[in-house]
Scaffold this active site. Structure first.
Site, PDB file in Angstrom:
ATOM      1  N   ASP A 174       0.829  -1.241  -0.053  1.00 52.36           N
ATOM      2  CA  ASP A 174      -0.164  -0.088   0.196  1.00 52.36           C
ATOM      3  C   ASP A 174       0.907   1.196  -0.013  1.00 52.36           C
ATOM      4  O   ASP A 174       1.319   1.456   1.066  1.00 52.36           O
ATOM      5  CB  ASP A 174      -0.984   0.071   1.109  1.00 52.36           C
ATOM      6  CG  ASP A 174      -1.912  -1.021   1.146  1.00 52.36           C
ATOM      7  OD1 ASP A 174      -1.735  -2.005   0.499  1.00 52.36           O
ATOM      8  OD2 ASP A 174      -2.932  -0.901   1.865  1.00 52.36           O
ATOM      9  N   LYS A 237      -6.830   3.419  -3.148  1.00 50.82           N
ATOM     10  CA  LYS A 237      -7.428   3.407  -1.917  1.00 50.82           C
ATOM     11  C   LYS A 237      -7.515   4.835  -1.304  1.00 50.82           C
ATOM     12  O   LYS A 237      -6.828   5.680  -2.078  1.00 50.82           O
ATOM     13  CB  LYS A 237      -6.148   2.743  -0.835  1.00 50.82           C
ATOM     14  CG  LYS A 237      -6.447   2.644   0.527  1.00 50.82           C
ATOM     15  CD  LYS A 237      -5.236   1.668   1.188  1.00 50.82           C
ATOM     16  CE  LYS A 237      -5.215   2.053   2.525  1.00 50.82           C
ATOM     17  NZ  LYS A 237      -4.126   1.264   3.174  1.00 50.82           N
ATOM     18  N   LYS A 273     -10.334   0.269  -2.392  1.00 43.21           N
ATOM     19  CA  LYS A 273     -10.233   0.099  -1.034  1.00 43.21           C
ATOM     20  C   LYS A 273     -10.357   1.360  -0.244  1.00 43.21           C
ATOM     21  O   LYS A 273      -9.451   2.283  -0.098  1.00 43.21           O
ATOM     22  CB  LYS A 273      -8.799  -0.355  -0.767  1.00 43.21           C
ATOM     23  CG  LYS A 273      -8.602  -0.660   0.755  1.00 43.21           C
ATOM     24  CD  LYS A 273      -6.987  -1.387   1.173  1.00 43.21           C
ATOM     25  CE  LYS A 273      -6.825  -1.379   2.539  1.00 43.21           C
ATOM     26  NZ  LYS A 273      -5.539  -1.832   3.072  1.00 43.21           N
TER      27      LYS A 273
END
Lengths: 337, 741
Positions: A174, A237, A273
């Site tokens: 991430d 995300k 996400k």
């Protein structure tokens, strides 16, 4: 009496894009994909309000949806005081997210319900990999990287961080983007950076955190989403969980629309996400419903949808407990993570 | 929604499919309420249930299951009369209360609704088939907001609305498929300003009855809100009850048109809110995804009952939403009203073309403009001839913002200041006089023009009066090539004026249309300056005008005062035109809503016979000041002063702005009232003429203002230059401008 409406639309609509090429599944930068983008803030806010209230699921539906939500969770701990012991606890909770007897009562005990991943700081990747191995499962370990959460370190160290995390066994990375590139409109530079992240990841999945609370406007959120996808992200995300504004519905709507546009242009499905501030089972249901409404059922699988959360799981387990037993659980009724 | 009957799939299965399930809501509360009425609903009149015997009844059904929920009595004329009688009795007390007391009562009703909201939403949902969520989350809160907003208006009424009084008993007719909100939008302002209401709801509408019961159970003031259920055909019966001062109708266009014709000459006001179409202009600079959501919102808008489409059997009452694309405006399908959610998409190339297409329909309800370019959005927003325009939004509503329409959507308003004026009249307005001429033949009224013959030599002071029809900025010979003699007060021939006819009216309306864009484009300041110049010219012409008036029997001193007052009127309206429109604040919206006051367009005015100069100027000045272009028929007995003024108009004002046509008043009235491209008509003349104008206005549903044969004190400021004229000389548009980045 009905409601006939006259929409009058332009013929030379710019939306379906220009001539773009897909090379090895990864796109070149074509700024025309973002240059004409219009996002109307108040209209998106209204949609966000509506979509939260429009649908609700009850009874068995609620239980099934909540169990599904569990399988989307990136069970996360990102604290300064993380140590191997609490990471280990977290990993076991990832493997056994809901009490076995509750699953049995729902006839779901053989569905191998686990969270989608465990998400930790790079320094804890080894601990997590070890713990999950010990628990006998192949839940992927996700590591945050690239100077999480601010991203304000040298590009070289950011890239090195990714490589080290992958070496340690993280299969999902991430990364946070460099917000200054967005705020100063350096889209090509942003694209180049994310491309380098992509290379550094190698086989690992790249989840790009846009830190939308710090991008200034929804139009920037759309543009950053599109650039991140064009540069080869597997997921986009919303936030690190460390900004003052985290995963909100308006931001999500804009990102989901970008994902849909990207899919229409290229045929590639990119994952989404939301992270940060998703704490209640009710929130989780609203997020599932949002994905279903905006992108459709195809996106409702762990390969394309994750929820970054730490405390959400215990609330979901509490709701399942209530569904099964008809009682509200005491704190000590459910194992901690 | 009612609970689904199919067997619930197991959690296992849902885990894989992730389908939505039923979200049942118990209707027990609504059923229990129906039980209190023994499943037999009557009317709610004067704070009591009215269940007369020997009436037909219709079943009230759950539209989803078809289950019979209750039987509902159908009202007959006596029941309508009883309801109106109750409203009349209640009016005496209610209308004379201090505004603050009325405010208190409305607030109590809002609290009453709050306390029983579950009953209200389950009942409404059960009977209409609408989703509970829609009623619970939007309609019920809005109903309370409406009461609260109007309570505030009642509180400040004495101060803010000085010079106005409540009209009296209001008859409200609502269409068969509607939300109880449509009723709330209209009863709240009516009750706030001191009117009492009789609502005629379609059979099988329990929610309005429940609301009436809640209001009745407040104890004090029974009879201010009476609800009777019966077929729409009772509308004329309701209207004809003595004491009913106004009928507000919402429903289909053709029904509204028919009602307009039926009620012509009955001496009451009629306001129409017709049709439910809406329009979206989607430009290339739009946030297309948000616009698509806007389309969905519009398809399920609250203007009418909305049927939720879902996986229901095909014989269900739910219409599936339909999209038709590439439908040219000329297609018959593009012009019909249909009873289901329909979206028609058609392309345009430029903003100009978009405006032309959008304005090229008889509809004038609401529209939204989707464009992120501010200049383009405002250009379209201002250019649309619609009652409401939302920029980058659709279907927003707020009690503080007027909602209404223009053209064939009917020019009635609810919400905001305009909603209040719907139920107000200038203080001292005489009560309704039954002035219906049963034997007025609409086919022949004003059809033939009596022949005029030479009536002797013109006598009197030179110069001879101006001759001709003043059309397009110059005096022209009439199409009929004949003239009519005008006598002075001694019966001597004063002069000849041109005998205008249908073709002359056509020409005058055309000229007025040509002048309209230029005049609308002028700033209010520029308009005021031109009115000022005209006033100055009148001042210079004072002696000539006074002499003309004197010949018609006006004392010289009075004649001079009339000229002087006319001059003042021109100046006063010029000044007033500069202070128009304002910004409204809406609680839940970031950004302003502009309340624009826009010209009506081409306004036809038939001036009264009395006050030949003053009445002419008093009507002309507000019309021009608000940006209209006009076609006037001057006083029949004394048209010459008006023609005299035209000599100055010719040199000072743009050609076509003011057109004056002399001739047979009934004939000219007929021509203008039946002209589809005349946007509004003011008539000051006979009882029959008023009735004809009301009847004929059904053609294009133009707003009309008629005097029903009653004289008006043109020399008094209240009647000759009061706010009523300004209110009638322009139409409102609400322009929503939500903001955010």
């Amino acid at each position: 009496m009905g409601v006939p409406i006259f929409i009058t639309a332009v013929t030379n609509c710019c939306w379906i894009g220009a001539d773009n090429c897909v090379i090895l599944g990864i796109l070149g930068t074509d700024l025309s994909w973002i240059s004409k983008v219009q996002v109307n803030h108040p209209a998106v806010l209204r949609r966000a309000q509506q979509v939260q209230a429009r649908r609700t699921v009850k009874k068995e539906w609620q239980a099934a949806w909540l169990l599904k939500a569990v399988t989307f969770i990136d069970l996360t701990t990102l604290s300064g005081d993380d140590t191997s012991s609490n990471v280990q606890r977290l990993c076991y909770k990832a493997k056994y997210p809901i009490r076995e007897d509750l699953l049995k009562a729902l006839n779901m005990h053989d569905k191998d319900i686990t969270t989608a991943a465990v998400c930790v700081y790079p320094a804890r990747v080894c601990d997590a990999v070890r713990a999950l191995k010990a628990a006998g499962c192949n839940i992927p370990v996700a590591s945050v990287a690239t100077g999480f959460p601010a991203g304000q370190t040298h590009l070289k160290t950011r890239l090195e961080e990714i490589r080290l995390a992958v070496e340690d066994g993280a299969s999902e990375i991430d990364v946070v983007i460099n917000r200054s590139l967005v705020l100063t409109g350096q889209w090509e530079a942003l694209y180049d950076e994310i491309r380098q992240f992509r290379k550094a990841c190698g086989e690992a999945h790249l989840k790009t955190i846009l830190a939308t609370g710090e991008l200034g406007s929804l139009t920037n959120v759309y543009k950053a989403s599109m650039i991140a996808m064009m540069a080869g992200s597997d997921f986009i995300k919303t936030s690190t969980g460390k900004e003052t504004v985290n995963a909100t519905f308006p931001v999500a709507i804009v990102m989901l629309r970008a994902i849909r546009d990207f899919f229409w242009k290229t045929g590639n499905k990119i994952g989404f996400k939301p992270a940060g501030g998703i704490r209640s089972a009710k929130d989780a249901l609203a997020w599932l419903s949002l994905i279903k409404e905006e992108l459709g059922d195809e996106w409702l699988k762990p390969e394309l949808f994750r929820i970054g959360a730490s405390t959400l799981l215990s609330d979901i387990e509490r709701q399942i407990y209530h569904h099964v037993t008809g009682r509200y659980a005491a704190y000590h009724d459910l194992p901690m993570s | 929604m009612a609970a689904a009957t199919r067997t619930a799939p197991r959690a296992r299965e849902i885990f894989t499919t992730l389908e939505y399930g039923p979200a049942p809501e118990s209707h027990a509360c609504a059923l229990a309420w129906l039980d209190t009425q023994d499943r037999h609903l009557g009317h709610y009149v004067n704070g009591k249930w009215l269940k007369p015997e020997h009436r037909n009844s219709v079943p009230c059904q759950d539209p989803i299951t078809g289950e019979n929920l209750a039987s509902c009595l159908q009202a007959q004329a006596e029941d309508v009369a009883a309801a109106v009688e109750a409203a009349r009795t209640a009016l005496e007390n209610w209308s004379t209360l201090p505004g603050a007391r009325r405010a208190q009562h409305l607030t109590r009703l809002a609290k009453m609704i709050q306390k029983h909201q579950r009953l209200l939403w389950t009942l409404e949902s059960l009977v209409t088939g609408r989703a509970v969520r829609e009623v619970r989350d939007r309609d019920v809160p809005l109903a309370q907001q409406l009461l609260q907003y109007h309570a505030v208006q009642a509180h400040t009424q004495e101060e803010a609305l000085a010079g106005w009084e409540p009209m009296g008993v209001i008859g409200l007719i609502v269409p068969p498929t509607f939300s109880f909100l449509e009723m709330m939008w209209r009863i709240c302002p009516a009750l706030a300003v001191g009117c009492t209401v009789v609502v005629l709801v379609p059979p099988a509408s329990p929610a309005p009855l429940l609301l009436a019961q809640l209001a009745g159970e407040l104890g004090s003031f029974p009879g201010i809100l009476n609800v009777i259920s019966g077929p729409t055909s009772l509308g004329p019966v309701l209207a004809s009850q003595p004491g009913v001062q106004k009928v507000a109708f919402c429903g289909a266009v053709e029904e509204g048109r028919a009602l307009r014709r039926t009620l012509a000459g009955q001496g009451l006001e009629l306001s129409l809110a017709l049709g439910a179409e809406s329009l979206l202009l989607l430009t290339e600079a739009a946030d297309v995804d948000s616009a698509v959501e806007g389309v969905v919102d519009a398809t399920w808008s609250d203007r009418s009952q909305v049927f939720q489409a879902g996986d229901v059997p095909s014989d269900s009452p739910f219409y599936p939403p339909t999209l038709i694309s590439d439908l040219p405006p000329a297609s018959p399908c593009a012009q019909t009203e249909v009873p289901w959610p329909l979206v028609v998409a058609s392309p345009f190339r430029t903003a100009k073309e978009a405006l032309a297409v959008a304005n090229g329909t008889p509809r004038g309800g609401s529209a939204s403009v989707w464009s992120e370019r501010l200049g383009q959005a405002l250009e379209l927003g201002y250019g649309l001839r619609m009652g409401i325009v939302w920029i980058n939004a659709h279907g927003l509503r707020d009690p503080a913002v007027p909602t209404g329409g223009c053209k064939e959507s009917g020019s009635s308003w609810h919400g905001g200041p305009d909603g209040l004026y719907e139920y107000l009249q200038p203080s001292g307005t005489p009560a309704r006089q039954p002035s219906l001429s049963e034997n007025l033949n609409y086919d022949t009224f004003g059809l033939a023009v009596p022949s005029t013959l030479p009536a002797g030599p013109e006598t009197g002071p030179s110069p001879a009066p101006p001759y001709g029809l003043f059309v397009g900025g110059r005096f022209q010979a009439p199409g009929a090539r004949s003239s009519r003699p005008i006598q002075d007060s001694h019966g001597n021939l004063h002069g000849y004026v041109a005998e205008g006819g249908a073709k002359d009216i056509r020409g005058a309306v055309e000229a007025a249309h040509q002048a309209a864009p230029g005049w609308v484009g002028q700033s209010p300041g520029a308009r005021a300056a031109l009115l000022g110049a005209l006033a100055a010219a009148l001042e210079r012409r004072e002696s000539a005008l006074a002499a003309r008036l004197e010949r018609h029997g006006v004392e010289l001193k009075v004649a001079k005062a009339e000229v002087e007052l006319s001059v003042r009127r021109l100046r006063a309206w010029g000044a007033r035109a500069q202070a128009q429109g304002h910004t409204l604040q809406v609680a839940e919206l970031r950004g302003p809503v502009l309340r624009l006051r826009e010209p009506l367009g081409v306004l036809a005015i038939v001036c009264p016979d009395e006050w030949p100069l003053l009445a002419f100027v008093s009507l002309l000045a507000p019309a021009l000041a608000h940006g209209n272009t006009v076609v006037l028929v001057p006083s029949g007995t004394c048209p010459i002063p008006a023609l005299e003024v035209c000599q100055d108009v010719a040199t000072l004002l743009p050609a076509g702005l003011v057109n004056v046509v002399t001739g047979d008043r009934d004939h000219l009235t007929r021509c203008m009232a039946l002209h589809q491209d005349v946007q509004a008509l003011w008539y000051f003349g006979s009882v029959q003429g008023s009735q004809f104008v009301e009847w004929a206005s059904a053609g294009n549903l133009k707003p009309v203002w008629v005097n029903r044969g009653l004289p008006r004190a043109w020399d008094q400021d209240a009647e000759g230059a009061g706010p009523e004229l300004g209110l009638r000389a322009a139409q409102t548009k609400a322009l929503w401008l939500p903001m955010g980045d």
